[in-house]
Every structure is written in structure tokens, then in C-alpha cells.
Enzyme design. Structure first.
Site, short mmCIF file in Angstrom:
data_model
loop_
_atom_site.label_atom_id
_atom_site.label_comp_id
_atom_site.label_asym_id
_atom_site.label_seq_id
_atom_site.Cartn_x
_atom_site.Cartn_y
_atom_site.Cartn_z
N THR A 21 33.43 41.19 11.11
CA THR A 21 33.50 40.29 12.25
C THR A 21 33.37 41.03 13.58
O THR A 21 32.83 40.48 14.55
CB THR A 21 34.82 39.49 12.22
OG1 THR A 21 34.85 38.68 11.05
CG2 THR A 21 34.97 38.60 13.44
N SER A 72 32.81 42.29 4.83
CA SER A 72 33.68 43.13 4.00
C SER A 72 34.01 42.48 2.66
O SER A 72 34.46 43.15 1.73
CB SER A 72 34.97 43.48 4.74
OG SER A 72 35.82 42.36 4.88
N THR A 105 37.70 42.34 8.30
CA THR A 105 39.15 42.24 8.06
C THR A 105 39.51 41.73 6.67
O THR A 105 40.64 41.93 6.22
CB THR A 105 39.80 41.32 9.12
OG1 THR A 105 39.19 40.02 9.06
CG2 THR A 105 39.64 41.91 10.50
N ASP A 106 38.58 41.09 5.97
CA ASP A 106 38.94 40.50 4.68
C ASP A 106 39.39 41.54 3.67
O ASP A 106 40.31 41.29 2.88
CB ASP A 106 37.77 39.69 4.11
CG ASP A 106 37.58 38.36 4.81
OD1 ASP A 106 38.49 37.95 5.56
OD2 ASP A 106 36.54 37.72 4.60
#
Length: 341
Positions: A21, A72, A105-106
Site C-alpha cells: 500500500t 504483500s 501491511t497484510d
């Protein structure tokens, strides 16, 4: 090496971009679409991420590279190994003082934990990302990147293991997890952050007690592959076929994210015993996400030859289990590893 006006050398920080992101692009806020939720991940290249953050060039000499450009969620074990090898190689260079990785961030917490276990260096390694794309009304990526470089460039960051810097907090890769789908303070740690970034300088309040980096037995130079380890999450009306699916793919171990403290429903207990008899290691964790699982509590781990986590959540337990199996550890040795790390 570049030097400042007073003659002192600027720290040289390698910045590895992998997408996510923080490199996302979406509609402009005035285009009638949601400013944060509707965007395409992994678009902006590394050099543009850097140029969009005033002050970075004065803080450190940056060497940027675009290792990956992916969401990710698309990180595989092979890409994780690629990242770890590249970070370790950069840390081995005398002219590199620290490494910053921009990441979606995942799965950021998983990559950070893997590097925490496999990069044998005391040099700062810092991961950061963003909850909002750069085109959002109030993007968080630029400040997160500025703070990540500030932490990586500061001498006090050495020897603390791999770090995650988000929303002015400095977390240990061992503990941090994403706990909200959208908020900029989504990353939290059950024992609190290690410190904070204050006026561009890290302030520290606790240290990590468990082995990492140079004290880890899983240096990336010793790991050429990761055996397949699956995760099965508990829920009402569970069926044993969930485990069968992983064994049919050749899984060497299965992390069972059980209810509460790792509770196994009576109907599933024979299936878990059968897995142990087949040589597939069962790792009992909890779907709760924090807190320890106690061996032989509510399930006979000794009879099943299963093991339990300490307080590792299921994704961390998967990675630690895979690293132990890559070194051909027995179930008894894996149990000690889970308690030690």
C-alpha cells in the site's frame, strides 16, 4: 560516502522496496471515490517513494532497489527466502549501516519475523509500510518511511533485532501484529512497543529477551528451502478433511489454531493422533492471537507427539516450525525451539 558539513559521515541505509500500500495509487480524493479504500497496490517505484519524503536525503545516504513490486498477500516462501538473502547480503557489506524494507501491511509481520530469525547481523533492519496509499487525503506512508530511516540510521538501534516502525511506534518483529483493517495505528504488540520516534530520534523503553538475529540458530545461510507447513483454524462444525487437504499436498507439519488455549474438539482428536502416527507434526496454537498454549492441557500432546507454541500466533508458529523442519529437527527439538523463541 557522503559527509555532513561538520565532517561526520552520514549513515548509509539500503532501502529495499517490495510494493504494498505504501506504493499504492488510487483515485484523487476529489474524484468521488473513497480516498483510501479504492486503490491499486504496488505501483509507485522505490525512487519515487524516496523523492516524495522531504528530509530523507539529509538524514542518510540512501541506496534504493526495487526487489519486488507486489501486494504483500502475494508473498510466498520463495519470495520470503529471496528477501532474507538480500537483506543478509546487504548487512554483510561494510558500506551499509542499516536496511529499511518497505512492505505491504497484510504480511509485514510475517516477513519481519522471518528476518528477525534468519538475518545474522546486529545492524538495524527496519520494516515499514502504510495503511493508506500515497494518493489518499492524509497518507501515512511518507512519515512512516521517514521514521523508519531515522531508526535504521541511529546507532542505538543496533542489536535490537528486526524492527517495525509504524505510526511513530517502534515494535519488535517478534511481537507485532496487524490488529485493524484500516486505521493508521493498526500495528500493535501484546507487550507494548519497544519505543517511539520522537522528533526524528528513537527513544527506547524495553528490550527483546528471546533469541534473534546473531543469537538465532536459523541463519539464512543454512536454509535452502522451507518445508510445507499448513495452518488450520478452529471454528464451529470443523471437519478433519481440512487437515487431509494439507497432508495430500505433502505438508510436513500443520499448525492448528485452536479455540482458546489450543482446545481440540473431541471429534477431531482421533484425526490429530493419526497425523502424529503418520509423521506429520501437529503444532497446537490459538486463534486468539496472543497468550501461551500449555502442553498436555485439554489434549494429550505426549500421546500424539504434538507440540505447543509458547505465545507465537499461528503465522509465526508456521514460520518457526518450517525453519526447524528445514534443519531436520525432531518434534521434541521443535518443542524446545517454540518455548525458546
Amino acid at each position: 560516502m557522503k559527509t555532513t558539513l561538520n565532517g561526520t559521515r552520514k549513515p548509509c541505509i539500503a532501502l529495499i522496496a517490495t510494493g504494498g500500500t505504501i506504493a499504492g495509487v488510487g483515485p484523487k480524493p476529489d474524484a468521488g471515490a473513497a480516498p483510501s479504500a479504492a486503490y491499486q497496490s504496488a505501483v509507485t517505484p522505490a525512487d519515487e517513494l524516496v523523492s516524495a519524503v522531504p528530509g530523507l536525503s539529509g538524514m542518510a545516504q540512501l541506496k534504493t532497489e526495487q526487489l519486488l513490486q507486489i501486494d504483500s498477500a502475494d508473498f510466498t516462501d520463495e519470495r520470503l527466502l529471496l528477501l532474507a538473502r538480500r537483506v543478509a547480503a546487504l548487512c554483510d557489506q561494510d558500506d551499509i549501516d542499516g536496511v529499511v524494507v518497505t512492505h505491504g501491511t497484510d504480511t509485514l509481520e510475517e516477513s519481519a519475523y522471518f528476518l528477525h530469525l534468519t538475518v545474522p547481523s546486529t545492524k538495524p533492519v527496519v520494516l515499514t509500510g502504510a495503511m493508506r496509499p500515497g494518493t489518499a487525503l492524509a497518507p501515512d506512508g511518507p512519515l512512516n518511511l521517514l521514521h523508519a530511516v531515522a531508526v535504521a540510521a541511529h546507532p542505538s538501534s543496533s542489536g535490537r533485532g528486526v524492527l517495525v516502525v509504524m505510526n511513530e511506534d517502534i515494535h519488535s518483529a517478534r511481537d507485532v501484529t496487524k490488529s485493524h483493517t484500516m486505521r493508521v495505528n493498526a500495528f500493535t504488540s501484546p507487550y507494548g512497543p519497544l519505543g517511539s520516534v520522537v522528533e526524528g530520534v528513537p527513544r527506547w523503553y524495553r528490550v527483546v529477551a528471546r533469541p534473534h538475529t546473531t543469537a538465532s540458530e536459523f541463519g539464512i545461510g543454512q536454509i535452502d528451502h522451507l518445508p510445507l507447513v499448513g495452518i488450520v483454524t478452529s471454528h464451529g462444525q470443523m471437519r478433519s478433511e481440512s487437515f487431509d487437504a494439507w497432508t495430500s499436498l505433502g505438508a510436513k507439519a500443520i499448525v492448528y489454531a485452536g479455540f482458546g488455549g489450543g482446545t481440540v474438539p473431541l471429534a477431531l482428536q482421533p484425526a490429530l493422533r493419526e497425523l502424529g502416527a503418520q509423521g506429520v507434526c501437529v503444532v497446537r496454537a490459538s486463534r486468539v492471537g496472543s497468550g501461551p498454549v500449555i502442553r498436555n492441557a485439554s489434549f494429550d500432546d505426549d500421546a500424539c507427539d504434538s507440540v505447543v507454541v509458547d505465545d507465537q500466533n499461528p503465522p509465526r508458529a508456521r514460520l518457526l516450525t518450517a525453519l526447524a523442519l528445514a534443519k531436520s529437527y525432531t518434534a521434541a527439538e521443535l518443542q524446545q525451539v517454540l518455548w525458546r523463541y
